[in-house]
Structure formats: structure tokens, C-alpha cells
Design a protein around this motif. Sequence first.
Motif, PDB file in Angstrom:
ATOM      1  N   ALA A   1       0.812  -1.219   0.000  1.00 37.54           N
ATOM      2  CA  ALA A   1       0.000   0.000   0.000  1.00 37.54           C
ATOM      3  C   ALA A   1       0.842   1.264   0.000  1.00 37.54           C
ATOM      4  O   ALA A   1       0.295   2.379  -0.012  1.00 37.54           O
ATOM      5  N   GLY A   2       2.178   1.107   0.016  1.00 40.93           N
ATOM      6  CA  GLY A   2       3.051   2.276  -0.110  1.00 40.93           C
ATOM      7  C   GLY A   2       3.739   2.728   1.157  1.00 40.93           C
ATOM      8  O   GLY A   2       4.487   3.712   1.129  1.00 40.93           O
ATOM      9  N   ARG A   3       3.544   2.042   2.280  1.00 38.38           N
ATOM     10  CA  ARG A   3       4.190   2.460   3.525  1.00 38.38           C
ATOM     11  C   ARG A   3       5.637   1.970   3.579  1.00 38.38           C
ATOM     12  O   ARG A   3       5.996   0.949   2.986  1.00 38.38           O
ATOM     13  N   LYS A   4       6.485   2.690   4.308  1.00 36.62           N
ATOM     14  CA  LYS A   4       7.884   2.312   4.481  1.00 36.62           C
ATOM     15  C   LYS A   4       8.014   1.294   5.600  1.00 36.62           C
ATOM     16  O   LYS A   4       7.294   1.344   6.590  1.00 36.62           O
ATOM     17  N   LEU A   5       8.989   0.393   5.456  1.00 32.07           N
ATOM     18  CA  LEU A   5       9.180  -0.659   6.439  1.00 32.07           C
ATOM     19  C   LEU A   5       9.446  -0.092   7.828  1.00 32.07           C
ATOM     20  O   LEU A   5       8.879  -0.569   8.819  1.00 32.07           O
ATOM     21  N   ASP A   6      10.293   0.908   7.927  1.00 36.07           N
ATOM     22  CA  ASP A   6      10.613   1.480   9.244  1.00 36.07           C
ATOM     23  C   ASP A   6       9.359   2.004   9.932  1.00 36.07           C
ATOM     24  O   ASP A   6       9.193   1.848  11.148  1.00 36.07           O
ATOM     25  N   ASP A   7       8.480   2.624   9.163  1.00 30.91           N
ATOM     26  CA  ASP A   7       7.235   3.156   9.737  1.00 30.91           C
ATOM     27  C   ASP A   7       6.318   2.025  10.197  1.00 30.91           C
ATOM     28  O   ASP A   7       5.656   2.124  11.235  1.00 30.91           O
ATOM     29  N   ILE A   8       6.292   0.946   9.430  1.00 34.89           N
ATOM     30  CA  ILE A   8       5.448  -0.201   9.782  1.00 34.89           C
ATOM     31  C   ILE A   8       5.930  -0.831  11.084  1.00 34.89           C
ATOM     32  O   ILE A   8       5.147  -1.101  12.002  1.00 34.89           O
ATOM     33  N   LEU A   9       7.242  -1.048  11.168  1.00 35.80           N
ATOM     34  CA  LEU A   9       7.802  -1.667  12.374  1.00 35.80           C
ATOM     35  C   LEU A   9       7.674  -0.742  13.574  1.00 35.80           C
ATOM     36  O   LEU A   9       7.451  -1.200  14.702  1.00 35.80           O
ATOM     37  N   ALA A  10       7.802   0.547  13.357  1.00 30.20           N
ATOM     38  CA  ALA A  10       7.679   1.512  14.449  1.00 30.20           C
ATOM     39  C   ALA A  10       6.269   1.550  15.018  1.00 30.20           C
ATOM     40  O   ALA A  10       6.065   1.940  16.174  1.00 30.20           O
ATOM     41  N   SER A  11       5.287   1.121  14.227  1.00 30.93           N
ATOM     42  CA  SER A  11       3.904   1.120  14.699  1.00 30.93           C
ATOM     43  C   SER A  11       3.606  -0.039  15.642  1.00 30.93           C
ATOM     44  O   SER A  11       2.518  -0.134  16.197  1.00 30.93           O
ATOM     45  N   GLY A  12       4.593  -0.943  15.803  1.00 33.67           N
ATOM     46  CA  GLY A  12       4.420  -2.046  16.743  1.00 33.67           C
ATOM     47  C   GLY A  12       4.207  -3.400  16.114  1.00 33.67           C
ATOM     48  O   GLY A  12       4.117  -4.410  16.812  1.00 33.67           O
ATOM     49  N   ILE A  13       4.148  -3.471  14.794  1.00 33.63           N
ATOM     50  CA  ILE A  13       3.986  -4.764  14.122  1.00 33.63           C
ATOM     51  C   ILE A  13       5.340  -5.464  14.064  1.00 33.63           C
ATOM     52  O   ILE A  13       6.332  -4.888  13.623  1.00 33.63           O
ATOM     53  N   THR A  14       5.395  -6.697  14.544  1.00 31.11           N
ATOM     54  CA  THR A  14       6.610  -7.494  14.441  1.00 31.11           C
ATOM     55  C   THR A  14       6.330  -8.701  13.560  1.00 31.11           C
ATOM     56  O   THR A  14       5.245  -9.280  13.616  1.00 31.11           O
ATOM     57  N   ALA A  15       7.308  -9.081  12.748  1.00 36.64           N
ATOM     58  CA  ALA A  15       7.108 -10.193  11.828  1.00 36.64           C
ATOM     59  C   ALA A  15       8.428 -10.921  11.620  1.00 36.64           C
ATOM     60  O   ALA A  15       9.427 -10.310  11.237  1.00 36.64           O
ATOM     61  N   GLU A  16       8.424 -12.230  11.889  1.00 37.27           N
ATOM     62  CA  GLU A  16       9.652 -13.013  11.746  1.00 37.27           C
ATOM     63  C   GLU A  16      10.131 -13.064  10.303  1.00 37.27           C
ATOM     64  O   GLU A  16      11.323 -13.219  10.049  1.00 37.27           O
ATOM     65  N   GLY A  17       9.213 -12.928   9.347  1.00 38.21           N
ATOM     66  CA  GLY A  17       9.631 -12.941   7.953  1.00 38.21           C
ATOM     67  C   GLY A  17      10.567 -11.798   7.621  1.00 38.21           C
ATOM     68  O   GLY A  17      11.482 -11.943   6.808  1.00 38.21           O
ATOM     69  N   VAL A  18      10.354 -10.659   8.257  1.00 40.87           N
ATOM     70  CA  VAL A  18      11.248  -9.510   8.062  1.00 40.87           C
ATOM     71  C   VAL A  18      12.582  -9.781   8.732  1.00 40.87           C
ATOM     72  O   VAL A  18      13.649  -9.514   8.176  1.00 40.87           O
ATOM     73  N   ARG A  19      12.529 -10.340   9.940  1.00 40.29           N
ATOM     74  CA  ARG A  19      13.748 -10.564  10.708  1.00 40.29           C
ATOM     75  C   ARG A  19      14.678 -11.588  10.060  1.00 40.29           C
ATOM     76  O   ARG A  19      15.899 -11.488  10.176  1.00 40.29           O
ATOM     77  N   CYS A  20      14.099 -12.599   9.391  1.00 37.02           N
ATOM     78  CA  CYS A  20      14.951 -13.705   8.937  1.00 37.02           C
ATOM     79  C   CYS A  20      15.158 -13.757   7.432  1.00 37.02           C
ATOM     80  O   CYS A  20      15.895 -14.617   6.945  1.00 37.02           O
ATOM     81  N   ALA A  21      14.547 -12.854   6.664  1.00 34.92           N
ATOM     82  CA  ALA A  21      14.610 -12.961   5.203  1.00 34.92           C
ATOM     83  C   ALA A  21      16.045 -12.915   4.679  1.00 34.92           C
ATOM     84  O   ALA A  21      16.445 -13.743   3.852  1.00 34.92           O
ATOM     85  N   ARG A  22      16.824 -11.951   5.168  1.00 43.19           N
ATOM     86  CA  ARG A  22      18.207 -11.842   4.681  1.00 43.19           C
ATOM     87  C   ARG A  22      19.051 -13.042   5.092  1.00 43.19           C
ATOM     88  O   ARG A  22      19.896 -13.520   4.328  1.00 43.19           O
ATOM     89  N   ALA A  23      18.828 -13.530   6.327  1.00 45.41           N
ATOM     90  CA  ALA A  23      19.594 -14.688   6.788  1.00 45.41           C
ATOM     91  C   ALA A  23      19.240 -15.930   5.972  1.00 45.41           C
ATOM     92  O   ALA A  23      20.117 -16.734   5.634  1.00 45.41           O
TER      93      ALA A  23
END
Length: 346
Positions: free
Chosen positions: A281-303
Motif C-alpha cells: 500500500a506504499g508504507r515504508k518498512l521502518d514506519d510499519i515496524l515503528a507502529s508495533g507490528i513485528t514479523a519473523e519474515g522480516v527478521r529472517c529474510a536476509r539470513a
Amino acid sequence: MSRPPAPLSVAVLGAGSWGTALAAVASRRHRAVLWARDAAQASAMADARENTRYLPGITLPDALACTSDLSAALAPLAAEPARALIILGVPVAGLQATCLELAARLPDLGLAQVPIVWTCKGFEAGTARLPHEIVADALAGIPDACGGVLSGPSFAREVAQGLPVALTIASTHTIVREATTRALHGGAVRVYASTDVAGVEVGGALKNVIAVACGIGDGLALGTNARAALITRGLAEMSRFGIALGAQPETFAGLTGLGDLVLTATGELSRNRRVGLEIGAGRKLDDILASGITAEGVRCARAALQRAQALGVELPITEAVCAVLFDGVAPMTAVSALLAREARLE
């Protein structure tokens, strides 16, 4: 007439949503204690009979004890080590520290052989280790340590509400599979057993990344055809990666493969899908995470991508997700790159 088996003593370490839900399930038929690192949270749960931080509105069983004292959480297990189980409800990022704490305590308590089950899903940032590799390293000083992974398509809130769920306990140790099944199987909870630890863990990790991709597609309004394609090719990606790590191919057609992938990629309670929707929908990742949403897919994708590349395994959807999340690539550009890949045999 035979008597029912004596209850187990179950210590659940980690009072997030999933740890709390599993502790509630175990406490209905066994002696269970839920350990929270935060003393204020443990005290509030004990008094209010509710985990307002992670499962607001869900009443905890009266039989469930809550504490922030790790010694107090483990003490009941030491009384009867043969009927004890430890469930680790901590995230991948906290798994090593928790296991190191256990390594320093369990031998002195006579609990060196107690089954230890972890529930986290993902690859460790930096090292790209899977959970079983983290546990093995942290507990290397306890030769008799035995463990396994509990996974499957499960939203913690639904489990805590008593709604039906099917899970898989994967371990090469019979005692771990049997203790976990005994602790949780029954009522609305069905537990299946497996020996494929690596396969179950890869499924649990990759499905989160694919769910982010599906959320991005839905956020871009690409349609249900696109979602079905992402789920199907994501399953192929997951299977390819898992087999390279020694997993059994059939695992990915089961609860911890296809089942967990479908739930996380389509379910309204999926945090990974929610992050993808917001990105689409166009939101930035930092803004999404700052809103309190946590997701393991974000944390582990690069690894996950790092580990796959080291094995020479292609993960095009995971690579596209990483490009969008971390490299500033526009979502539609990443989609176009996926569509532009050369035609090939399925």
C-alpha cells in the motif's frame, strides 16, 4: 480399569502470545508454570489472569502459575525429572541466551535429560543458523540434552480460545515426541510426530517470508491468481531449500509446510501478511515496524537468503522480498522482475 498417567510438570519459558497459549493448554491437564523475563508482566498475569500485552481478553486458567523467577519455574520439574518438559516460547533472537541459562542450571537440578522443545520460526540474523543448530551449540556442555521443534499452522489467539489446531512435534528423540504429545494432545489440540527437524524448521522460517510476498501482492491488488502462484511457487522454493539442508520432501506437503504457508499467507491474524499489505500500500518498512507490528519474515529474510546462496539454492521470491524490504526496490519493480524470469519446467 487402568489409571490415567500421572500429570507432567511443564515449564513454558517466554510469555509472548504463543508461549502463553501453550502454557494455558498444558495447564488444563498438567502442572504448568509460565515464566516471563519481565517481573511486572509476570505479576500482572498472576493477578489479573490475563496477558494484556500479548493476548488481551483471554482469561488464563486458574491452574497456570506465572513467575519471573527462573529457579522457581524449574523447581517443580526437578522433583520428578522423568515427568518433566520444558517448552521455549522465545523468538529466534532470544533462543541462544535462554539455552545458555538452561545449560548453566539444568545439570545441578538433575534435569540434564529433560526434553526441551522450542517453538520459534526463522533463521538467526548474522549466522543464518536454524533453531536446532542454535540449541545444539548452546547446550553442547550437556551431552544428554534432547530436544525438538513444535510447529504447525497456528495463531496463538485461536489456540488460547480453545479453537481446533493441529501441530507437529519433530525430534529424533522418542522421549521428546512422547512428552510433547502427552502435554498438549487432547481436546481441541491434535499433535502429530515427525523426525524431520530441519524440514519442519525450514517450513516455519520460509513460510513467513512467502507470506510477506503474498501480502505485498494483495496490497498491490494483483488478484487471487497471483496469490495462488506465490503460494505454490513459494512452496517449491521452501521444498528446494529444505531438501538441500537434508529435509524429507514429504514434510513440505504437511502441516509445517503447506499448512503453515497457507495460514500465514492468507490469514487475517498473520503479522507477516500484514507487513506485506502495508508495503504494497506504499508504507515504508521502518514506519510499519515503528507502529508495533513485528514479523519473523522480516527478521529472517536476509539470513535465509544468505544460507541459501551459500548452498547454491535459488530463492527468487525471497530475493524479491529482500530487495523490496531492504534495498529500496519498488514492489511493482520486484514483481516485474519475477515475471520476467525465463520460462522453465515446473
